[in-house]
Write an enzyme that holds these catalytic residues in place. Structure first.
Site, PDB file in Angstrom:
ATOM      1  N   ILE A   8       2.510   0.122  -2.552  1.00 43.79           N
ATOM      2  CA  ILE A   8       1.628  -0.597  -1.648  1.00 43.79           C
ATOM      3  C   ILE A   8       0.432  -1.130  -2.419  1.00 43.79           C
ATOM      4  O   ILE A   8       0.080  -0.608  -3.464  1.00 43.79           O
ATOM      5  CB  ILE A   8       1.133   0.314  -0.513  1.00 43.79           C
ATOM      6  CG1 ILE A   8       0.601   1.627  -1.091  1.00 43.79           C
ATOM      7  CG2 ILE A   8       2.224   0.558   0.494  1.00 43.79           C
ATOM      8  CD1 ILE A   8      -0.137   2.491  -0.115  1.00 43.79           C
ATOM      9  N   GLU A   9      -0.164  -2.115  -1.896  1.00 41.79           N
ATOM     10  CA  GLU A   9      -1.343  -2.688  -2.546  1.00 41.79           C
ATOM     11  C   GLU A   9      -2.480  -1.700  -2.531  1.00 41.79           C
ATOM     12  O   GLU A   9      -2.771  -1.092  -1.531  1.00 41.79           O
ATOM     13  CB  GLU A   9      -1.793  -3.932  -1.789  1.00 41.79           C
ATOM     14  CG  GLU A   9      -1.124  -5.169  -2.302  1.00 41.79           C
ATOM     15  CD  GLU A   9      -1.942  -6.386  -1.972  1.00 41.79           C
ATOM     16  OE1 GLU A   9      -1.367  -7.470  -2.002  1.00 41.79           O
ATOM     17  OE2 GLU A   9      -3.136  -6.243  -1.698  1.00 41.79           O
ATOM     18  N   MET A  10      -3.107  -1.565  -3.655  1.00 37.00           N
ATOM     19  CA  MET A  10      -4.262  -0.683  -3.727  1.00 37.00           C
ATOM     20  C   MET A  10      -5.493  -1.544  -3.894  1.00 37.00           C
ATOM     21  O   MET A  10      -5.586  -2.309  -4.834  1.00 37.00           O
ATOM     22  CB  MET A  10      -4.145   0.240  -4.922  1.00 37.00           C
ATOM     23  CG  MET A  10      -3.061   1.252  -4.771  1.00 37.00           C
ATOM     24  SD  MET A  10      -3.401   2.346  -3.411  1.00 37.00           S
ATOM     25  CE  MET A  10      -4.949   3.040  -3.928  1.00 37.00           C
ATOM     26  N   GLY A  11      -6.413  -1.376  -2.999  1.00 38.71           N
ATOM     27  CA  GLY A  11      -7.626  -2.163  -3.116  1.00 38.71           C
ATOM     28  C   GLY A  11      -7.253  -3.628  -3.182  1.00 38.71           C
ATOM     29  O   GLY A  11      -6.487  -4.117  -2.359  1.00 38.71           O
ATOM     30  N   THR A  31      -2.511  -5.422  -7.198  1.00 34.26           N
ATOM     31  CA  THR A  31      -1.221  -4.733  -7.143  1.00 34.26           C
ATOM     32  C   THR A  31      -0.787  -4.342  -8.557  1.00 34.26           C
ATOM     33  O   THR A  31      -1.300  -4.858  -9.552  1.00 34.26           O
ATOM     34  CB  THR A  31      -0.131  -5.655  -6.569  1.00 34.26           C
ATOM     35  OG1 THR A  31      -0.023  -6.784  -7.443  1.00 34.26           O
ATOM     36  CG2 THR A  31      -0.459  -6.104  -5.164  1.00 34.26           C
TER      37      THR A  31
END
Ligand code: HEC
Ligand code: HEC
Length: 484
Positions: free
Chosen positions: A226-229, A232
Site C-alpha cells: 500500500i502507499e505509504m505517506g 510508493t
C-alpha cells in the site's frame, strides 16, 4: 574472567534496516502498524519477541534451499513463488509487473562479488551465520559498498534531502542526537532515533520490537503493497533504477535490477559490517588488563551488577548489584532484548502514557497489560555518545538517567518489578555513570561514499543530507521502505 555472556547465542537474531519514525499511538488498533507497512502477519505477532521471532527467521532460512555460502546467490524464487504470483494477479493489466520492484530471481552468471570476513571489535560475539547474519544475506564486499552508498543516498527520499544517515549518522554514534525524530503521517508522539550500533545482534527492531530482522521480511515481497505517506515502493525503486551505477552494482552483487529486496539486504550488510561498537575500556579490562578501568569505573561496574576480575586485587566495599542494571542490561551487548516499563512518558495527572510502546505493537488477543508503556532495553555500549536518552529522548544526560533509576522510576500501574528505589550515594551515582562511559568503544570510522551520478549527470554530496534542517518531514513515506 568476569565477562558476562548471559544470552544464548542461538536466540540472538540478526538486526536490520527497519521502519523508522514515531509510533506507538494509543488509539490505533494493534496490527495497524504492520498492515500499514505492508508487513506479513507474522511481524509483531509474537508475544515478546522471543522464540516466535527466531522461529520465523529459522523457518525462512531452512526454506531457502539455494547455497548460502558467502558470495553465492540465494534464490528466493524457491520459496517466494506463490507470493510473487499473488502480486502479479493483483496487478494484472496495469503496466509492468510491480513485483519486479520488490524482488527478482537472480542470475548467477551476473554475480561477481566476494565474501567479506568481518572482524568484530573485542568483546563482541563474532558474526555467525543464522545467528547474527541470515544465511540468505551473506556479507560480501560489493554488497557492503553498495549498502553504504544507499545508506548515505538521499535519493531514497521523495524530495531527495533525507538519507538513513540524516537520523543515524555514523559520526554521531549512528544517531542524530535529537530528542525525537519527526513522525510519519497520522502518527502522534515522536520517538528518538536509536543507534544502529550493534543492532546486528538485536532480536527485534524498534523501541517496541515490532519488526524482526530485515531479511526475515525482505525475503518475501511485501504482501500488502500500500502507499505509504506520499511515496510508493515503485517510486523509490524506479528513481534508483535511473541511476546507471546502481543498476550495474545490483547486477554485480545480486544479479538483478535494483529491487527493494536488494536495497534492504545491501543496507543491512553495510550495517552489520560497520555499525559495531566494542573494544571499550571495559572490554580491555575483561580481556585481562586490570589497569584499563579506573577505581570509580570499577566501583560502577560492581554496582551495575558485574563482578570484578578475580585476578584484580582492587578492593571496594560497594554492594554488588546495588544499582541492579544487569537485570536488564545483560550479556555482551548489555541488553536482555526484552521490554520493560520504567515509567518514561507516564502522565501522572491524566493517568496515561504518551506512547503505549510494546502493548500497541502486540496483536489483539496477545496483549499483556505489563507491556503498557514498555520499551525494548537498549544497549548501553557507546551510550555516552548517544544522548539524549530513552525512547522519547526525555532524559538529557547519563546523570539524569541514573537519577531516574535511583528514585525508582515513575510509579505507574505497569512499572517493571525490577525498578525500585536504589538508595545510591552521590559517589555511587557518579561511579555508575563512569562505568557507562567506559563502555565507549572503538567505533569503525566510516568515510563518506562518493555517490553515483543520476540521469542528468550530477551526483549528490552525502554531507548535504546529514541533519538537513527540516528535512526529516520529507522522510514521511520512507517508513515503508525501511519496514521489513
Ligand atoms: C527521520 C529520521 C529517520 C530516518 C531518515 C531513518 N531512521 Fe531509522 N529510526 C528512526 C527512529 C525514530 C527509529 C525508532 C522508531 C521506533 O522505535 O518506532 C528508528 C529505528 C531504526 C532501527 C532500529 C534500531 C533498534 O535498536 O531497534 C534501525 C536499524 C534503523 N532505524 C535503520 C535505518 C536505516 C537503514 C535507514 C535508512 C534506510 C533509517 N533508519 C532512516 C529514525 C530514522
Ligand atoms: C527493568 C529493566 C531495566 C533495568 C533494571 C535497568 N534498565 Fe536501563 N533501560 C531499560 C529500558 C527498557 C530502557 C528504555 C526505556 C524507555 O525508553 O522507555 C532503558 C534505557 C536506559 C538508558 C538509555 C539508553 C538510550 O539509548 O536511550 C540508559 C543509559 C540505561 N537504561 C542505563 C541503566 C542503568 C545505569 C541501570 C541501573 C541503574 C539500568 N539502566 C537499569 C531497562 C532497564
Amino acid at each position: 574472567m568476569t565477562r558476562y555472556l548471559g544470552l544464548p547465542a542461538a536466540t540472538l537474531l540478526a538486526a536490520a534496516v527497519c521502519g523508522c519514525g514515531g509510533s506507538g499511538v494509543e488509539d490505533r488498533p494493534a496490527g495497524a502498524e504492520a498492515a500499514r507497512a505492508g508487513e506479513t502477519s507474522a511481524v509483531g505477532g509474537s508475544d515478546s519477541g522471543r522464540e516466535p521471532v527466531a522461529t520465523l527467521l529459522n523457518a525462512r532460512v531452512v526454506r531457502t534451499s539455494a547455497s548460502t555460502e558467502a558470495g553465492q546467490k540465494v534464490d528466493p524464487s524457491k520459496n517466494q513463488g506463490s507470493e510473487k504470483s499473488e502480486l502479479k494477479r493483483k496487478h494484472d493489466g496495469s503496466g509492468p509487473d510491480p513485483g519486479d520492484f520488490y524482488w527478482q530471481p537472480s542470475d548467477a552468471s551476473k554475480i561477481h562479488d566476494e565474501p567479506l570476513a568481518v572482524k568484530v571489535p573485542a568483546g563482541l560475539q563474532p558474526l555467525i551465520e543464522n545467528v547474527s547474519v541470515p544465511a540468505a544475506n551473506p556479507i560480501t564486499k560489493g554488497k557492503v559498498e553498495l549498502g553504504k552508498m544507499l545508506y548515505f543516498d538521499a535519493r531514497i527520499s521523495k524530495d531527495t534531502t533525507v538519507s538513513c544517515a540524516t537520523c543515524h549518522d555514523p559520526a554521531k554514534a549512528w544517531t542524530d542526537n535529537m530528542p525525537t525524530s519527526t513522525g510519519i503521517d497520522g502518527q502522534r508522539g515522536g520517538r528518538s532515533a536509536p543507534t544502529v550500533l550493534n543492532t546486528t545482534y538485536g532480536r527485534t527492531m524498534f523501541w517496541d520490537g515490532r519488526a524482526p530482522s530485515l531479511e526475515g521480511q525482505a525475503q518475501g515481497p511485501p504482501r500488502n503493497p500500500i502507499e505509504m505517506g506520499d511515496q510508493t515502493f515503485e517510486e523509490i525503486v524506479g528513481r534508483l533504477r535511473k541511476i546507471p551505477a546502481y543498476q550495474e552494482m545490483f547486477a554485480k552483487v545480486f544479479g538483478t535490477e535494483v529491487t527493494l529486496d536488494g536495497i534492504a539486504k545491501a543496507i543491512a550488510a553495510f550495517e552489520r559490517a560497520t555499525a559495531l561498537s566494542g573494544n571499550s575500556k571495559y572490554d580491555k579490562y575483561t580481556a585481562g588488563d586490570p589497569k584499563a578501568l579506573s577505581d570509580s569505573e570499577k566501583r560502577g561496574m560492581v554496582l551495575f551488577g558485574l563482578r570484578l576480575d578475580q585476578d584484580d586485587d582492587f578492593k571496594t566495599d560497594v554492594v554488588l548489584k546495588k544499582a541492579d542494571c544487569t537485570s536488564c542490561h545483560a550479556g555482551f551487548n548489555f541488553t536482555d532484548e526484552q521490554f520493560h516499563n520504567l515509567g518514561i512518558g507516564w502522565d501522572a495527572d491524566k493517568k496515561m502514557f504518551a506512547d503505549l510502546g510494546r502493548w500497541a505493537a502486540t496483536p489483539i488477543g496477545a496483549k499483556n497489560p505489563a507491556d503498557r508503556g514498555a520499551f525494548k532495553t537498549p544497549t548501553v555500549r557507546d551510550v555516552a555518545r548517544t544522548a539524549p536518552y530513552m525512547h522519547d529522548g526525555s532524559l538529557k544526560t547519563l546523570e539524569e538517567v541514573v537519577e531516574h533509576y535511583n528514585k525508582g522510576g515513575h510509579p505507574n500501574p505497569s512499572l517493571d518489578k525490577d525498578i525500585r528505589k536504589l538508595g545510591l550515594t552521590e559517589q555511587e551515582k557518579a561511579d555508575v555513570v563512569a562505568f557507562m562511559k567506559a563502555l565507549t568503544g572503538d567505533v569503525i570510522k566510516v568515510e563518506l561514499p562518493k555517490l553515483p551520478p543520476g540521469p542528468d549527470g550530477s551526483a549528490p554530496n552525502p554531507v548535504d543530507a546529514l541533519s538537513a534542517p527540516g528535512a526529516k518531514a520529507a522522510f514521511r513515506g520512507q517508513h515503508a521502505l525501511l519496514q521489513f
